[in-house]
Write an enzyme that holds these catalytic residues in place. Structure first.
Site, short mmCIF file in Angstrom:
data_model
loop_
_atom_site.label_atom_id
_atom_site.label_comp_id
_atom_site.label_asym_id
_atom_site.label_seq_id
_atom_site.Cartn_x
_atom_site.Cartn_y
_atom_site.Cartn_z
N ASP A 34 36.51 39.48 14.68
CA ASP A 34 35.17 39.26 15.29
C ASP A 34 34.18 38.96 14.15
O ASP A 34 33.41 38.27 14.45
CB ASP A 34 34.94 40.75 15.88
CG ASP A 34 35.72 40.69 17.04
OD1 ASP A 34 36.39 40.19 17.31
OD2 ASP A 34 35.48 41.98 17.84
N LYS A 116 44.74 39.26 43.77
CA LYS A 116 43.18 39.42 44.21
C LYS A 116 42.36 40.18 43.55
O LYS A 116 42.65 41.40 43.30
CB LYS A 116 43.45 40.04 45.72
CG LYS A 116 42.19 40.02 46.45
CD LYS A 116 42.43 40.51 47.95
CE LYS A 116 41.18 40.27 48.60
NZ LYS A 116 40.01 40.83 48.27
N CYS A 414 35.61 80.57 23.83
CA CYS A 414 35.36 81.41 22.80
C CYS A 414 34.03 82.30 22.86
O CYS A 414 33.74 83.11 22.06
CB CYS A 414 35.06 80.45 21.46
SG CYS A 414 33.46 79.57 21.60
S1 IVH Z 1 39.95 32.77 47.62
C1 IVH Z 1 38.22 30.77 51.27
N1 IVH Z 1 41.30 34.00 45.62
O1 IVH Z 1 38.41 38.40 47.78
C2 IVH Z 1 38.88 31.45 50.34
N2 IVH Z 1 39.33 35.06 46.88
O2 IVH Z 1 38.43 39.01 50.59
C3 IVH Z 1 38.16 32.07 49.31
N3 IVH Z 1 39.04 37.26 45.92
O3 IVH Z 1 35.38 36.71 48.66
C4 IVH Z 1 38.48 33.14 48.56
N4 IVH Z 1 40.66 37.15 44.24
O4 IVH Z 1 35.68 37.42 46.31
C5 IVH Z 1 40.33 33.93 46.53
N5 IVH Z 1 42.43 34.76 43.84
C6 IVH Z 1 41.45 34.71 44.96
C7 IVH Z 1 40.73 36.10 44.61
C8 IVH Z 1 39.58 36.01 45.88
C9 IVH Z 1 39.56 37.89 44.70
C10 IVH Z 1 37.93 37.80 46.55
C11 IVH Z 1 36.84 36.83 46.73
C12 IVH Z 1 36.61 36.81 48.23
C13 IVH Z 1 37.48 38.18 48.57
C14 IVH Z 1 37.94 37.79 50.14
#
Ligand code: IVH
Length: 671
Positions: A34, A116, A414
């Site tokens: 860093d 996700k 204590c």
């Molecule tokens: S694709 C039309 N990919 O999940 C497709 N979304 O529940 C658009 N999200 O609003 C989304 N990881 O904020 C996609 N690998 C991923 C994701 C993802 C998180 C979120 C995103 C979306 C929400 C939907």
């Protein structure tokens, strides 16, 4: 130097910084420390200050800028940011697959499965390869312009290589969609800070990340250490490549973090196996995911399938079962921590949450108890997220007891007085010798991220403290086999193992030792930075407030806490005894050092002809000297190159010796 030469130098520096930002923030594989990175940035900033006409908006120095704004401007999305349909069972994934196959008129579909991310979705709009706008999802059709804030996120490139765009047939105006996240570690550190500074805790990393993106002051966003994962690439609202996997690969090449351990899956069974694999593995990810997103890989097929009013027909989110359970609060106890903080803890009717039996849960502090309105006898919803200790989400049913919880007036360990500082949430025991504090300090000292003394757990520490065998960490290094094996439930073999662990811990790095001391506000990362900067515990202990704040990320509050720690007589005694016990106080240097400049502190200003700043620094360090960023009374020499900055004035006003390039050359024996 001619202007064109300076422009070139600036350009080179920017490329170097971008390269290291990518190594650190995207690949998680830093090549330099860093402080080294900070030095590069400092050099760039200095050159840009001297030549303001050469500043460009995509310069890495320009991430944080501008004053806080009054409010956000609404922006319409070119293509709506839809949400995803959710599936909670593998059957539902089978249904989804059946619908896709029917729509496609094909037997088997290639999917991409990816994490996700549990954060905040953002659309990044690049114009001519340069980041022009960052917009939140908002209601899906209109979001808020948060450009100044997203610019501070180091995993988001401010510009991309346009020749690469051309090579992959992607237009220079494009959009990247993805998720802004906060790692578990950054989240825990933030909450620790919030608590110590009397602020409110954040409920989860998602809220903390979303809050940090939606603040009006970008310096706050910058301080939250956010990450970004890209999951969609669009040009004119359409996917510009043949497959989603090509888009993810292109995003990686353009230096984004993409997809998060994504995989191509031939058919839905492979998708299900991917989901199964990540169900437990996700616990060990540095960030939280709440499921898996499954997407049809072929762009053509995606377009053919299209959208419903709310979501694409070509994608679905498989959500992992929430690890939440309801149970009853049997009692609310108070625990005394290392710094004497009183933490209320709920004793719960034992309940299994995601395979682990949970029988207590922290309630953090009095504010949290009031916010939850929780009493003994209430039925509560608890949640276990990753490695984080389980917490109470909410009360689902109040019991009979309506008596509010009160903090005890005396320390439960204590019996000493309890103090609550003005403006702080925490109540603390004032007794420096409180056995609870002793125990917690020892446990912290021995912890996995500190001195890593395996086998020194709660029960053993209780006994050691209760029998007066150990008062502070230094006493650990004088324990004898005989004493240990006489303790309850301690066989000779485990006593021997423990002694070996304790002995091995003497060789730990200075960074670990600094962290293990348990100085307020000094977490693992700060300890690392301090160790790199000072290289020795003695130098750290002797550092002035000014020298401490020279360390990257050390503000006045942290500096004060460090200085206060080392000014305590008891702590200085502890250090002496730790050193005598053979612990490492000096960081080993990789390269053997010369001694010509031993102990001399240099500050560099302006441009030298013969050496770049890095080279000059390396030269000084190789001769045993050190280079700091700002001039103080402790500076021995200021080396003055062409077009020096304000450091020269400072040197003169403090009467610090200055050297021109020739004199410097003579001093280092390279004239
Ligand atoms: S694709 C039309 N990919 O999940 C497709 N979304 O529940 C658009 N999200 O609003 C989304 N990881 O904020 C996609 N690998 C991923 C994701 C993802 C998180 C979120 C995103 C979306 C929400 C939907």
């Amino acid at each position: 130097m001619a202007r064109s030469a300076i422009a070139e130098k600036i350009q080179k520096l920017r490329e170097k910084i971008r390269y290291h930002e990518h190594r650190y923030y995207v690949l998680d594989e830093p090549e330099i420390s860093d402080p080294e990175f900070d030095r590069l940035m400092q050099q760039l900033k200095q050159l840009e200050t001297e030549h303001p006409g050469l500043i460009t908006p995509d310069s890495p120095s320009q991430r944080v800028g501008g004053a806080p704004r009054e409010g956000f401007v609404s922006v319409r999305h070119q293509r709506a940011m839809l949400s995803l349909e959710n599936a909670y069972a593998y059957d539902e994934l089978g249904e989804f697959d059946r619908r896709v196959r029917e729509g496609a008129g094909r037997g088997s579909i290639e999917y991409v499965a990816e994490h996700k991310f549990d954060g905040l979705s953002i659309s990044l709009q690049y114009e001519d390869g340069v980041l022009a706008r960052g917009v939140t999802r908002g209601d899906g059709s209109t979001g808020e312009d948060v450009t100044a804030n997203v610019r501070t996120i180091r995993a988001i490139p401010l510009s991309v290589d346009t020749t690469l765009l051309k090579k992959h047939g992607i237009g220079r105006d494009f959009e990247v969609r993805g998720e802004v996240i906060m790692t578990r570690k950054a989240f825990e550190e933030l909450n620790r800070q919030q608590e110590e500074q009397g602020g409110k805790r954040f409920a989860n990393p998602r809220n903390a990340a979303a809050g940090a993106v939606r603040v009006l002051d970008p310096t706050i966003t910058a301080s939250r250490r956010l990450g970004f994962y890209a999951y969609q690439l669009l040009v004119g609202g359409r996917v510009p490549v043949k497959n989603h996997s090509d888009a993810l690969e292109a995003l990686s090449r353009l230096k984004f973090k993409a997809g998060g351990d994504w995989e191509k899956c031939a058919g839905i069974d492979a998708v299900i196996r991917y989901c199964e694999r990540w169900e437990t593995k996700r616990e060990r990810l540095p960030y939280q995911i709440d499921g898996i997103v499954i997407k049809v890989n072929s762009t053509a097929l995606q377009e053919e399938l299209g959208f419903t009013a709310k979501a694409p027909r070509w994608a679905i989110a498989y959500k992992y079962p929430a690890r939440q359970e309801t149970t009853v609060v049997k009692a609310i106890r108070v625990q005394v921590g290392r710094t004497g903080t009183l933490t209320p803890v709920a004793d719960l009717e034992p309940v299994e949450v995601g395979g682990v039996t949970v029988s207590r849960s922290t309630l953090h502090n009095l504010d949290e108890i009031e916010r939850l309105d929780v009493h003994v006898g209430d039925t509560v919803l608890i949640e276990r997220a990753g490695e984080v200790i389980p917490h109470v989400v909410k009360v689902v049913k109040h019991g009979q007891d309506e008596k509010p919880f009160r903090m005890p007036e005396k320390c439960p360990e204590c019996g000493s007085r309890i103090h609550k500082a003005e403006g702080e949430v925490a109540y603390r025991c004032v007794n420096a010798g409180c056995p609870a504090k002793r125990k917690e300090s020892l446990l912290h000292f021995a912890g996995r991220h500190a001195m890593n003394i395996d086998g020194l757990g709660e029960k053993l520490v209780d006994q050691l403290v209760a029998n007066g065998l150990v008062k502070d960490p230094a006493d650990l290094y004088h324990l004898k086999l005989e004493t240990l094996s006489n303790l309850e439930r301690m066989a000779e073999k485990s006593a021997q193992n423990l002694l070996e662990e304790i002995e091995a811990s003497q060789k730990n790095s200075v960074a670990r030792l600094i962290y293990a001391l348990g100085i307020r506000f000094v977490g693992e990362r700060t300890a690392q930075l301090l160790a790199e900067h000072f290289g020795s515990l003695h130098r750290l202990a002797a550092a002035s407030l000014e020298e401490l704040t020279e360390v990257h990320e050390v503000g006045p509050k942290v500096a004060e806490s460090i200085a206060e720690f080392f000014s305590e007589r008891a702590n200085r005694d502890l250090l002496k005894r730790l050193e005598k016990a053979g612990l490492r106080f000096e960081e080993k240097r990789a390269r053997p050092k010369g001694t010509r400049l031993a102990g001399k502190a240099f500050v560099l200003t302006g441009t030298l002809e013969k050496w770049t700043r890095d080279e000059a620094q390396e030269l000084i360090e190789s001769l045993g000297g050190k280079v700091t960023d700002s001039v103080s009374k402790k500076t021995d020499y200021v080396v003055v190159g062409a077009e020096p900055g304000s450091k020269l004035d400072k040197a003169r006003s403090l009467g610090v010796a200055t050297l021109d390039e020739k004199a410097f050359g003579r001093l280092v024996g390279k004239s």
